[in-house]
Design an enzyme around this catalytic site. Structure first.
Site, PDB file in Angstrom:
ATOM      1  CB  THR A   1      -0.885   0.020   1.271  1.00  0.00           C
ATOM      2  OG1 THR A   1      -1.613  -1.202   1.327  1.00  0.00           O
ATOM      3  CG2 THR A   1      -1.855   1.191   1.225  1.00  0.00           C
TER       4      THR A   1
ATOM      5  CE  LYS B   1      -5.084  -1.205   1.642  1.00  0.00           C
ATOM      6  NZ  LYS B   1      -5.412  -2.451   2.272  1.00  0.00           N
TER       7      LYS B   1
HETATM    8  P1  NAD Z   1       6.190  -5.649   7.195  1.00  0.00           P
HETATM    9  O1  NAD Z   1       6.870  -4.468   7.794  1.00  0.00           O
HETATM   10  O2  NAD Z   1       5.931  -6.850   8.030  1.00  0.00           O
HETATM   11  O3  NAD Z   1       6.991  -6.137   5.875  1.00  0.00           O
HETATM   12  C1  NAD Z   1       7.708  -5.302   5.035  1.00  0.00           C
HETATM   13  C2  NAD Z   1       9.017  -6.002   4.721  1.00  0.00           C
HETATM   14  O4  NAD Z   1       9.761  -5.216   3.774  1.00  0.00           O
HETATM   15  C3  NAD Z   1       9.920  -6.168   5.946  1.00  0.00           C
HETATM   16  O5  NAD Z   1      10.265  -7.533   6.104  1.00  0.00           O
HETATM   17  C4  NAD Z   1      11.137  -5.306   5.635  1.00  0.00           C
HETATM   18  O6  NAD Z   1      12.345  -5.810   6.171  1.00  0.00           O
HETATM   19  C5  NAD Z   1      11.131  -5.324   4.122  1.00  0.00           C
HETATM   20  N1  NAD Z   1      11.885  -4.226   3.517  1.00  0.00           N
HETATM   21  C6  NAD Z   1      11.948  -2.926   3.903  1.00  0.00           C
HETATM   22  N2  NAD Z   1      12.760  -2.229   3.077  1.00  0.00           N
HETATM   23  C7  NAD Z   1      13.219  -3.111   2.153  1.00  0.00           C
HETATM   24  C8  NAD Z   1      14.092  -3.003   1.026  1.00  0.00           C
HETATM   25  N3  NAD Z   1      14.638  -1.837   0.703  1.00  0.00           N
HETATM   26  N4  NAD Z   1      14.339  -4.111   0.305  1.00  0.00           N
HETATM   27  C9  NAD Z   1      13.779  -5.306   0.642  1.00  0.00           C
HETATM   28  N5  NAD Z   1      12.939  -5.472   1.682  1.00  0.00           N
HETATM   29  C10 NAD Z   1      12.672  -4.379   2.438  1.00  0.00           C
HETATM   30  O7  NAD Z   1       4.811  -5.088   6.603  1.00  0.00           O
HETATM   31  P2  NAD Z   1       3.536  -5.941   6.129  1.00  0.00           P
HETATM   32  O8  NAD Z   1       2.532  -5.973   7.228  1.00  0.00           O
HETATM   33  O9  NAD Z   1       4.000  -7.185   5.489  1.00  0.00           O
HETATM   34  O10 NAD Z   1       2.922  -4.941   5.034  1.00  0.00           O
HETATM   35  C11 NAD Z   1       3.494  -4.822   3.741  1.00  0.00           C
HETATM   36  C12 NAD Z   1       2.624  -3.898   2.918  1.00  0.00           C
HETATM   37  O11 NAD Z   1       1.292  -4.431   2.865  1.00  0.00           O
HETATM   38  C13 NAD Z   1       2.485  -2.490   3.498  1.00  0.00           C
HETATM   39  O12 NAD Z   1       2.499  -1.571   2.453  1.00  0.00           O
HETATM   40  C14 NAD Z   1       1.138  -2.532   4.207  1.00  0.00           C
HETATM   41  O13 NAD Z   1       0.537  -1.258   4.286  1.00  0.00           O
HETATM   42  C15 NAD Z   1       0.362  -3.453   3.307  1.00  0.00           C
HETATM   43  N6  NAD Z   1      -0.745  -4.153   3.959  1.00  0.00           N
HETATM   44  C16 NAD Z   1      -0.574  -4.737   5.172  1.00  0.00           C
HETATM   45  C17 NAD Z   1      -1.640  -5.395   5.778  1.00  0.00           C
HETATM   46  C18 NAD Z   1      -1.477  -6.052   7.134  1.00  0.00           C
HETATM   47  O14 NAD Z   1      -2.484  -6.444   7.719  1.00  0.00           O
HETATM   48  N7  NAD Z   1      -0.264  -6.233   7.632  1.00  0.00           N
HETATM   49  C19 NAD Z   1      -2.882  -5.456   5.135  1.00  0.00           C
HETATM   50  C20 NAD Z   1      -3.014  -4.888   3.861  1.00  0.00           C
HETATM   51  C21 NAD Z   1      -1.937  -4.232   3.283  1.00  0.00           C
END
Ligand code: NAD
Length: 290
Positions: free
Chosen positions: A87, A162
């Site tokens: 997102t 979204k």
């Molecule tokens: P998260 O923080 O658990 O995962 C993000 C991952 O990206 C982490 O493991 C981090 O180490 C990695 N990362 C950061 N910078 C990086 C880089 N430069 N290169 C490679 N990896 C990198 O977050 P999440 O909960 O998995 O959410 C991910 C996305 O999904 C977000 O944009 C969030 O808004 C969206 N989202 C989350 C949910 C939820 O319930 N968690 C629901 C819908 C949408």
């Protein structure tokens, strides 16, 4: 397909595992070392992009997405897809799409709804921006990771859908919670309140499917001490994105603005950090009008 999966956090990891289970070849990358569970890991984002049919990104925000896109685009094969499921703000999504197109890569923005549970179960909903060709090519992947994919128009429109959805969600949750807290003070039993509203014109997803009152309606995070679920800080992120977009296109969104203010106060000044976004109900319970 051969897939490079970048960002193996709470959402990315189960999504990547579902692709692996469906016999796609997955090579992963994350800046934090992840528990691999059968996914082979690259040493950089650029390496995960070499020779793949699709790079999938699941990252925290638009700035990181842009930096990862800079690292991967030069290594990708012409005609491959860059499928961003994070997102992020609409502007970043459209900027990355332009860069990708200039290199002959097919950009698709496909943020998801359904949370960590949906990511694990492979029941996410994808809101998709990009070309018809991209949508068709990515369909097989959406089917593995989700239960529904809606093509919303050109690049950035998935993100637009979204944040509009989540602006409605945040505002509706607030009004559902304030109504429950007001009903308490009026001496109205919560079960009666649920039975009436869930079958009357005030019904909503937040009332009927995710009721913020413990012990009432279907099982929800309120029945588990408001452990997320969907964390309040993620709602802050999405409401911030909605207001950023509203500013960009000069849209008047007073209720979205108020929802952001209330969730920011809840997370940054009160005790909302780490709690489900339905924990607005105990917040309102403790408050008086002035
Ligand atoms: P998260 O923080 O658990 O995962 C993000 C991952 O990206 C982490 O493991 C981090 O180490 C990695 N990362 C950061 N910078 C990086 C880089 N430069 N290169 C490679 N990896 C990198 O977050 P999440 O909960 O998995 O959410 C991910 C996305 O999904 C977000 O944009 C969030 O808004 C969206 N989202 C989350 C949910 C939820 O319930 N968690 C629901 C819908 C949408």
């Amino acid at each position: 397909m051969k897939i490079g999966f970048i960002g193996l956090g709470n959402m990315g990891k189960p999504m990547a595992l579902n692709l692996l289970k469906d016999r796609h070849e997955v090579i992963g990358f994350d800046t934090v070392s992840a528990n691999l569970d059968g996914i082979s890991m690259a040493t950089s984002a650029a390496e995960a992009a070499i020779g793949v049919d699709c790079v999938i990104t699941m990252l925290p925000n638009g700035v990181i997405l842009q930096s990862v896109a800079d690292q991967v685009l030069n290594n990708m094969t012409k005609g491959a897809m860059l499928l961003d499921c994070s997102t992020v703000d609409v502007e970043s999504a459209r900027h990355v799409a332009k860069l990708a197109e200039a290199k002959g890569i097919i950009p698709i923005d496909a943020p998801v709804s359904g949370g960590i549970g949906g990511a694990s179960a492979g029941t996410l909903t994808f809101m998709v921006g990009g070309s018809e060709e991209g949508f068709t090519k990515a369909k097989a992947l959406f089917e593995v990771m989700g239960q529904k994919a809606v093509h919303c128009g050109p690049s950035g429109n998935g993100q637009a859908a979204k944040i509009c959805n989540n602006m409605i969600l945040g505002a509706t949750m607030i009004v559902t919670c304030e109504a429950f807290a007001m009903a308490d003070k009026l001496g109205l039993n919560r079960q009666a309140m649920f039975d009436v509203v869930s079958t009357s014109s005030g019904y909503s997803w937040t009332m009927n499917n995710y009721c913020p009152a413990p012990g009432i309606g279907p099982t929800s995070p309120s029945d588990n001490e408001y452990k997320p679920g969907f964390a309040s800080e993620l709602m802050v992120k999405d409401l911030q994105l909605s207001q950023k977009a509203a500013e960009l296109v000069d849209a008047d969104t007073p209720i979205g603005q108020m929802a952001l203010k209330l969730y920011e106060e809840f997370v940054f000044d009160e005790d909302g950090d780490g709690k489900d976004f339905s924990a607005m109900l105990p917040r309102f319970e403790k408050r008086s009008r002035y």
